[in-house]
Design a protein around this motif. Structure first.
Motif: not given
Length: 57
Positions: A17-20, A25-26, A32-33
């Protein structure tokens, strides 16, 4: 033994879950950039958008 098995399952699920979350987020930051870069290139008024979309260009 059962406790260790359940603990491993939970750790694996939490890690996945943390990796996903980090991958999402990336991807969001990249978008957004890109949008900020496109927005900084110059803005077009809504009236101009309607004008060009109506002409078929």
């Amino acid at each position: 033994m059962f406790d260790r098995l359940i603990g491993k399952l939970f750790q694996r699920a939490e890690r996945r879950a943390a990796e996903d979350f980090q991958a999402n987020a990336r991807a969001i930051n990249e978008k957004v950039r890109l949008l900020a870069k496109l927005g900084g290139a110059g803005s077009v008024s809504p009236a101009a958008c309607r004008k060009y979309s109506a002409s078929g260009a």
